[in-house]
Scaffold this motif. Structure first.
Motif, PDB file in Angstrom:
ATOM      1  N   SER A  65       6.258  -7.250  -1.858  1.00  0.00           N
ATOM      2  CA  SER A  65       5.609  -5.964  -2.140  1.00  0.00           C
ATOM      3  C   SER A  65       6.297  -5.257  -3.311  1.00  0.00           C
ATOM      4  O   SER A  65       5.642  -4.651  -4.160  1.00  0.00           O
ATOM      5  N   VAL A  66       7.630  -5.361  -3.373  1.00  0.00           N
ATOM      6  CA  VAL A  66       8.366  -4.763  -4.489  1.00  0.00           C
ATOM      7  C   VAL A  66       8.139  -5.565  -5.768  1.00  0.00           C
ATOM      8  O   VAL A  66       7.883  -4.995  -6.840  1.00  0.00           O
TER       9      VAL A  66
ATOM     10  N   GLY B 143      -1.405   6.735   1.918  1.00  0.00           N
ATOM     11  CA  GLY B 143      -1.058   7.652   2.992  1.00  0.00           C
ATOM     12  C   GLY B 143      -1.350   7.076   4.357  1.00  0.00           C
ATOM     13  O   GLY B 143      -0.585   7.290   5.319  1.00  0.00           O
ATOM     14  N   LEU B 144      -2.436   6.327   4.480  1.00  0.00           N
ATOM     15  CA  LEU B 144      -2.789   5.681   5.750  1.00  0.00           C
ATOM     16  C   LEU B 144      -1.683   4.724   6.184  1.00  0.00           C
ATOM     17  O   LEU B 144      -1.246   4.738   7.347  1.00  0.00           O
TER      18      LEU B 144
ATOM     19  N   GLY C  39       9.446   2.911   0.878  1.00  0.00           N
ATOM     20  CA  GLY C  39       8.506   2.628   1.959  1.00  0.00           C
ATOM     21  C   GLY C  39       8.250   1.168   2.228  1.00  0.00           C
ATOM     22  O   GLY C  39       7.499   0.831   3.153  1.00  0.00           O
ATOM     23  N   TYR C  40       8.888   0.275   1.456  1.00  0.00           N
ATOM     24  CA  TYR C  40       8.626  -1.152   1.652  1.00  0.00           C
ATOM     25  C   TYR C  40       9.255  -1.689   2.933  1.00  0.00           C
ATOM     26  O   TYR C  40       8.995  -2.837   3.310  1.00  0.00           O
ATOM     27  N   ASP C  41      10.072  -0.876   3.606  1.00  0.00           N
ATOM     28  CA  ASP C  41      10.562  -1.264   4.924  1.00  0.00           C
ATOM     29  C   ASP C  41       9.438  -1.269   5.960  1.00  0.00           C
ATOM     30  O   ASP C  41       9.636  -1.704   7.102  1.00  0.00           O
ATOM     31  N   ALA C  42       8.262  -0.807   5.560  1.00  0.00           N
ATOM     32  CA  ALA C  42       7.110  -0.801   6.475  1.00  0.00           C
ATOM     33  C   ALA C  42       6.821  -2.192   7.023  1.00  0.00           C
ATOM     34  O   ALA C  42       6.421  -2.340   8.185  1.00  0.00           O
ATOM     35  N   SER C  43       7.014  -3.224   6.206  1.00  0.00           N
ATOM     36  CA  SER C  43       6.757  -4.590   6.677  1.00  0.00           C
ATOM     37  C   SER C  43       7.631  -4.940   7.871  1.00  0.00           C
ATOM     38  O   SER C  43       7.225  -5.707   8.748  1.00  0.00           O
TER      39      SER C  43
ATOM     40  N   SER D 220       0.820  -1.209   0.000  1.00  0.00           N
ATOM     41  CA  SER D 220       0.000   0.000   0.000  1.00  0.00           C
ATOM     42  C   SER D 220       0.852   1.255   0.000  1.00  0.00           C
ATOM     43  O   SER D 220       0.482   2.270  -0.598  1.00  0.00           O
ATOM     44  N   ILE D 221       2.012   1.219   0.683  1.00  0.00           N
ATOM     45  CA  ILE D 221       2.882   2.398   0.693  1.00  0.00           C
ATOM     46  C   ILE D 221       3.588   2.561  -0.643  1.00  0.00           C
ATOM     47  O   ILE D 221       3.719   3.668  -1.166  1.00  0.00           O
ATOM     48  N   ILE D 222       4.043   1.464  -1.234  1.00  0.00           N
ATOM     49  CA  ILE D 222       4.605   1.549  -2.592  1.00  0.00           C
ATOM     50  C   ILE D 222       3.551   2.130  -3.523  1.00  0.00           C
ATOM     51  O   ILE D 222       3.818   3.044  -4.297  1.00  0.00           O
TER      52      ILE D 222
END
Length: 486
Positions: free
Chosen positions: A257-258, A317-318, A232-236, A40-42
């Protein structure tokens, strides 16, 4: 709660305890939810869409046809390198924690601050880009920043409130977001295939630029479209402490995700780019993506598809606020921020890092006011985030070589580790050079200024007081093997 889930939760809490922390956050995410946060961030319907005009003006269709897959392949080496670390050390601090454990408090300190700055900027880029798109759809002139900033403030507020009061709701919305993105792309591509006039496939190799007298330079600057999307994929990793079986689910969330975004995003860009009728007119439009859809599909259908993309941007954004607040919480938990006691607090009622959430959105608002230009926001976030990605990969590579880090998690690159890490570091270096060049000088100046201030802050205040995470691999510890091998 069934027995298997309880056993897994107990095992995850025990593992976190061995890494030096008590289980404070609600651990309720499964593997798909973890993947969905980063996906979702990607958000290919955010980065690839809001910066579509940037890519088109600087490098034309060639940026979409060749630039996107080039960036995707190189980014996968970075994602794989981070996934390997996430599998060994599943904590909310993620990048910062890995750097501090493997390289010492100083490396951890700079990694944390760079990641924090990057996350403030990426939230700003996502939500400000969303505000601009909404303003365009409402017919409000972008020249009046007051309109865009008002929309931006409302969007940030919605994300802060949800993250504060609805941990479970945010996890559910992240799941919805992943399917929404896939379905949204499918609808856009389906409409373009069915109704839009199309160029020949060779059109994707067209070299075109309105921004540079040297095409190669324009193409390289145009890669910001793809590279900012793949952030932003470091979010996981940042939601590891809220994920069940994080040694497996967090690294797969990062890598997949990537990979999934690369494939689905390429399909989207090919569909939109082949629908361009008049290339110079599309590049000259205030919003080229909106222009292409409206011209190829008509105002009604084209506008409806843009609203689908706008929904995806809101989801993006969330998730960004979720990731940003967890990073702040983890860094503050180790005393690395001014006001750490407050930033590390958890809402007793909602079990969310509520203070960190509100600070995240407030900082994102300040970034938008400071940078002014949208491209400066996304360039700054790309620079800072990739610097924060490079540092743990670098110290991890050294730690494996000298034997400090000898027990890897179940997601491991094995004998390919060194090759993948070196390629990843090389690409991070390329990214950090490219996106300080004109027209992104402001991002470069801001980044350099931030580094200078952080250096002063470290030397004057934190050098003698900041010790980093509670467990470090740089000193003997009886729990090292257990903490890194599960």
């Amino acid at each position: 709660m069934d027995a298997d889930k309880k056993d897994q939760l107990d095992a995850d809490a025990a593992q976190l305890q061995r890494l030096g922390y008590a289980q404070q956050l609600l651990r309720d995410m499964g593997g798909f939810s973890n993947f969905a946060v980063s996906f979702s961030i990607i958000s290919i319907l955010t980065g690839a869409v809001t910066l579509y005009g940037h890519g088109l003006r600087f490098g034309g269709p060639f940026v979409m046809g060749v630039g996107w897959p080039l960036v995707a392949v190189m980014t996968l080496t970075v994602a794989a390198s981070l996934a390997q670390l996430a599998s060994s050390f599943p904590t909310a601090g993620a990048l910062y924690h890995w750097s501090a454990m493997l390289g010492g408090p100083r490396v951890g300190f700079f990694t944390a601050w760079l990641n924090t700055i990057g996350q403030f900027a990426i939230t700003a880029g996502i939500d400000y880009g969303l505000a601009e798109f909404v303003a365009d759809m409402l017919g409000w002139p972008r020249e009046s920043r007051l309109h865009v900033l008002s929309l931006y403030a409302v969007i940030l507020l919605s994300h802060a409130i949800l993250n504060h009061v609805g941990v479970r709701a945010v996890a559910l919305l992240n799941n919805v977001s992943a399917w929404y993105h896939v379905a949204g792309v499918a609808v856009v591509i389906g409409a373009l295939v069915a109704f839009a006039p199309k160029q020949e496939p060779g059109f994707l190799l067209t070299r075109f630029t309105t921004e540079s007298s040297v095409y190669t330079y324009g193409f390289l600057i145009g890669l910001l479209q793809a590279q900012w999307t793949f952030t932003g994929y470091d979010a996981s990793a940042h939601v590891s402490e809220e994920t069940m079986d994080p040694t497996r689910n967090a690294p797969w969330g990062i890598f997949l995700s990537v990979a999934v975004s690369a494939v689905v995003g390429y399909a989207l860009l090919v569909g939109v780019t082949l629908a361009i009728g008049d290339l110079p007119a599309a590049a000259a439009a205030p919003n080229p993506f909106l222009h292409v859809l409206r011209e190829s599909l008509g105002p009604a259908l084209g506008g409806a598809l843009v609203w689908i993309a706008i929904g995806a941007m809101w989801f993006c954004g969330l998730s960004s606020v979720t990731s940003n607040s967890r990073m702040l919480f983890a860094f503050a938990r180790d005393g690395g921020l001014p006001g750490s006691t407050h930033l590390a607090s958890v809402s007793p009622r909602f079990r969310s890092p509520h203070v960190a959430i509100w600070v995240s959105v407030a900082a994102a608002f300040v970034v938008a006011i400071w940078s002014g230009a949208y491209a400066a926001m996304v360039a700054l976030s790309t620079l800072a985030l990739y610097a924060s990605y490079a540092l743990p990969v670098w110290v991890g590579l050294r730690a494996r070589k000298n034997g400090t880090w000898s027990h890897q998690g179940p997601w491991d690159l094995g004998r390919y580790s060194t090759l993948v890490n070196v390629v990843a570091l090389g690409w991070c270096a390329v990214v950090m050079v490219l996106f300080v060049l004109p027209p992104n000088e402001l991002a470069g100046y801001t980044f350099a200024g931030a580094l200078a201030l952080l250096t002063v802050y470290w030397v004057a205040f934190q050098r003698h007081t900041f010790v980093g995470p509670k467990v470090t691999l740089l000193a003997p510890s009886p729990v090292i093997g257990a903490s890194s091998g599960e």
